[in-house]
Scaffold this active site. Structure first.
Site, PDB file in Angstrom:
ATOM      1  N   HIS B 108      13.027  45.970  21.425  1.00  0.00           N
ATOM      2  CA  HIS B 108      14.075  45.040  20.993  1.00  0.00           C
ATOM      3  C   HIS B 108      13.533  43.786  20.317  1.00  0.00           C
ATOM      4  O   HIS B 108      14.320  42.984  19.807  1.00  0.00           O
ATOM      5  CB  HIS B 108      14.957  44.643  22.176  1.00  0.00           C
ATOM      6  CG  HIS B 108      15.687  45.792  22.798  1.00  0.00           C
ATOM      7  ND1 HIS B 108      16.721  46.440  22.176  1.00  0.00           N
ATOM      8  CD2 HIS B 108      15.533  46.405  23.992  1.00  0.00           C
ATOM      9  CE1 HIS B 108      17.173  47.410  22.966  1.00  0.00           C
ATOM     10  NE2 HIS B 108      16.468  47.416  24.066  1.00  0.00           N
ATOM     11  N   CYS B 141      18.182  51.980  29.751  1.00  0.00           N
ATOM     12  CA  CYS B 141      16.915  51.796  29.034  1.00  0.00           C
ATOM     13  C   CYS B 141      15.746  52.103  29.960  1.00  0.00           C
ATOM     14  O   CYS B 141      14.784  52.761  29.572  1.00  0.00           O
ATOM     15  CB  CYS B 141      16.786  50.359  28.537  1.00  0.00           C
ATOM     16  SG  CYS B 141      17.100  50.176  26.783  1.00  0.00           S
ATOM     17  N   CYS B 204      44.466  39.148  42.101  1.00  0.00           N
ATOM     18  CA  CYS B 204      43.716  38.153  41.321  1.00  0.00           C
ATOM     19  C   CYS B 204      44.689  37.119  40.763  1.00  0.00           C
ATOM     20  O   CYS B 204      44.430  35.913  40.782  1.00  0.00           O
ATOM     21  CB  CYS B 204      42.986  38.813  40.162  1.00  0.00           C
ATOM     22  SG  CYS B 204      41.943  40.210  40.609  1.00  0.00           S
ATOM     23  N   CYS B 207      46.143  33.857  42.694  1.00  0.00           N
ATOM     24  CA  CYS B 207      45.355  32.624  42.685  1.00  0.00           C
ATOM     25  C   CYS B 207      45.087  32.138  41.266  1.00  0.00           C
ATOM     26  O   CYS B 207      45.299  30.984  40.943  1.00  0.00           O
ATOM     27  CB  CYS B 207      44.013  32.840  43.391  1.00  0.00           C
ATOM     28  SG  CYS B 207      44.147  32.905  45.190  1.00  0.00           S
ATOM     29  N   ARG B 245      30.660  38.443  42.437  1.00  0.00           N
ATOM     30  CA  ARG B 245      31.748  37.484  42.609  1.00  0.00           C
ATOM     31  C   ARG B 245      33.066  38.220  42.870  1.00  0.00           C
ATOM     32  O   ARG B 245      33.865  37.801  43.707  1.00  0.00           O
ATOM     33  CB  ARG B 245      31.880  36.601  41.362  1.00  0.00           C
ATOM     34  CG  ARG B 245      32.782  35.409  41.579  1.00  0.00           C
ATOM     35  CD  ARG B 245      32.136  34.421  42.537  1.00  0.00           C
ATOM     36  NE  ARG B 245      33.126  33.545  43.176  1.00  0.00           N
ATOM     37  CZ  ARG B 245      33.755  33.817  44.288  1.00  0.00           C
ATOM     38  NH1 ARG B 245      33.533  34.952  44.929  1.00  0.00           N
ATOM     39  NH2 ARG B 245      34.615  32.965  44.809  1.00  0.00           N
ATOM     40  N   CYS B 249      35.508  37.856  46.146  1.00  0.00           N
ATOM     41  CA  CYS B 249      36.926  37.497  46.045  1.00  0.00           C
ATOM     42  C   CYS B 249      37.792  38.508  46.793  1.00  0.00           C
ATOM     43  O   CYS B 249      38.700  38.144  47.533  1.00  0.00           O
ATOM     44  CB  CYS B 249      37.351  37.474  44.577  1.00  0.00           C
ATOM     45  SG  CYS B 249      37.723  35.826  43.964  1.00  0.00           S
TER      46      CYS B 249
END
Lengths: 108, 288
Positions: B108, B141, B204, B207, B245, B249
């Site tokens: 790359h 990869c 979701c 909130c 995350r 939640c």
């Protein structure tokens, strides 16, 4: 991020008689010695226990660090600028390793 | 006496109603601007994309919902602790791996060119018609080209490398494709966004669409934008991936969460990313 790598930032230029803001950060795990690994053995303490800054051969900061300080300790302070340009930073690690870095102040 | 108590109750109910109304959308910071090192301005406000159909009046980065001190950390690359992860990722970029003994850079080249815009367009549909996150591309990869052991989805190496790659898109507007081959995944992600989960029965949207700007206990609810990920969370003292995350939640709704790297989370990632189309990629953000 286990490698110990100091980073320092000084103002681009300062005038003699003025305060210069110095920012330092060292990447370090700051292992407290209170944690256990997955097999229940205590992970030995490995922290930066002392940090010093010398300006023009004079000790201006001498700081004791303890186990409750989080990883990658960041220390910021001001130094009063005189004629000297050499600022020497030193980090002392548990086990005796010492990391030193010297920077030059640009006075003008 | 009874009448008096009742009227008093009604009066306090009225006061409560007033208080609730004024507390609603106790807005993000009205005029703070995110300028990195006094040079690079990142758009933390943007016009809501058409597909939201008025669900949000304007887009606000989560940065605007944080305290003065947390916002300041992200305005200075020296103070931003996430930059350490970016530097570690830059080293991984150059590190040869696997049976082929090749590094990312061998194919790359300079990431500043080859990886520019990658974060802004992820997740996206690959040539086989699967929806892939950045982590999928990295692992592919590693297994097929480098013949190496892939990093775990949420391993520290993976988070460092994705931090480095994300940094190459810093300042570019988020621009994920939601039409064509991506459309069915996007629809599923949208359905998930509005589905209530867990014992608390929260979606979701409850909130991050209905209540952003309000406090949920001690926390200031944002719009749940993911333009700042991977994010350094002060709470974790480390980098947090998007899927990590999401898992947190959903766990907080007292539900059995989906796995990091699951198809459900890829679809949700696409939908949530599309809700931020137009906000700047923050490269590596700092949050509470």
């Amino acid at each position: 991020m286990s490698e110990v790598k100091p980073r320092i930032r000084l103002p681009r230029s300062v005038k003699a008689g003025q305060a210069a803001e110095v920012k330092t950060l060292v990447s370090h795990v700051m292992e407290t010695g209170l944690r256990k690994d997955s097999s229940g053995n205590i992970i030995p303490r490995m922290i930066i226990n002392r940090f010093t800054c010398e300006y023009g051969g004079e000790m201006v900061v001498d700081m004791a660090l303890e186990g409750a300080i989080s990883a990658n300790p960041y220390v910021e302070f001001d130094i009063m600028v005189g004629d000297a340009t050499d600022v020497v930073f030193t980090w002392y690690e548990d086990g005796g390793a010492v990391y030193t870095q010297t920077e030059q102040l640009t006075i003008g | 006496m009874k009448t008096f108590t009742l009227s008093k109750l009604m009066a306090s109910a009225a006061i409560c109603a007033v208080a609730l109304t004024s507390a609603a959308h106790a807005d993000p910071h009205p005029d703070a601007e995110l300028i990195i090192d006094g040079e690079l301005k990142l758009n933390v406000r943007a016009e809501a994309p058409a597909h939201l159909d008025g669900a949000l009046p304007e887009l606000y980065s989560g940065w605007l919902f944080r305290t003065d001190e947390t916002r300041a950390l992200q305005m200075d690359d020296f103070e931003n602790p996430a930059i350490l992860a970016v530097e570690a990722g830059a080293e991984l970029w150059e590190t040869a791996q696997g049976a082929t003994d090749q590094s990312c850079a061998d194919c790359h080249g300079d990431a500043a060119e080859s990886m520019k815009g990658v974060r802004a367009s992820m997740p996206k549909v690959n040539e086989n018609g699967d929806l892939w996150s950045m982590e999928d591309y990295v692992m592919n990869c590693q297994t097929t080209r480098m013949e190496a052991e892939p990093y775990g989805w949420n391993s520290s190496d993976m988070r460092n490398l994705t931090s480095f790659i994300s940094m190459q898109s810093r300042g570019m507007p988020v621009d994920v494709a939601i039409d064509g081959a991506a459309a069915p995944f996007w629809e599923k992600g949208k359905e998930m966004y509005y589905t209530r989960f867990g014992q608390l029965e929260l979606s979701c949207a409850n909130c991050h669409e209905d209540s952003w700007g309000m406090m949920i206990r001690a926390d200031h609810l944002s719009q749940g934008q993911i333009n700042g990920f991977p994010t350094y969370r002060l709470k974790n003292a480390g980098m947090v991936s998007i899927h990590n995350r999401f898992r947190g939640c959903i766990r907080d709704t007292r539900a059995e969460s989906f796995a990091i790297g699951s198809q459900e989370f890829r679809e949700l990632e696409l939908y949530v990313a599309s809700r931020g189309n137009g906000l700047a990629v923050e490269g590596v953000a700092v949050r509470q």
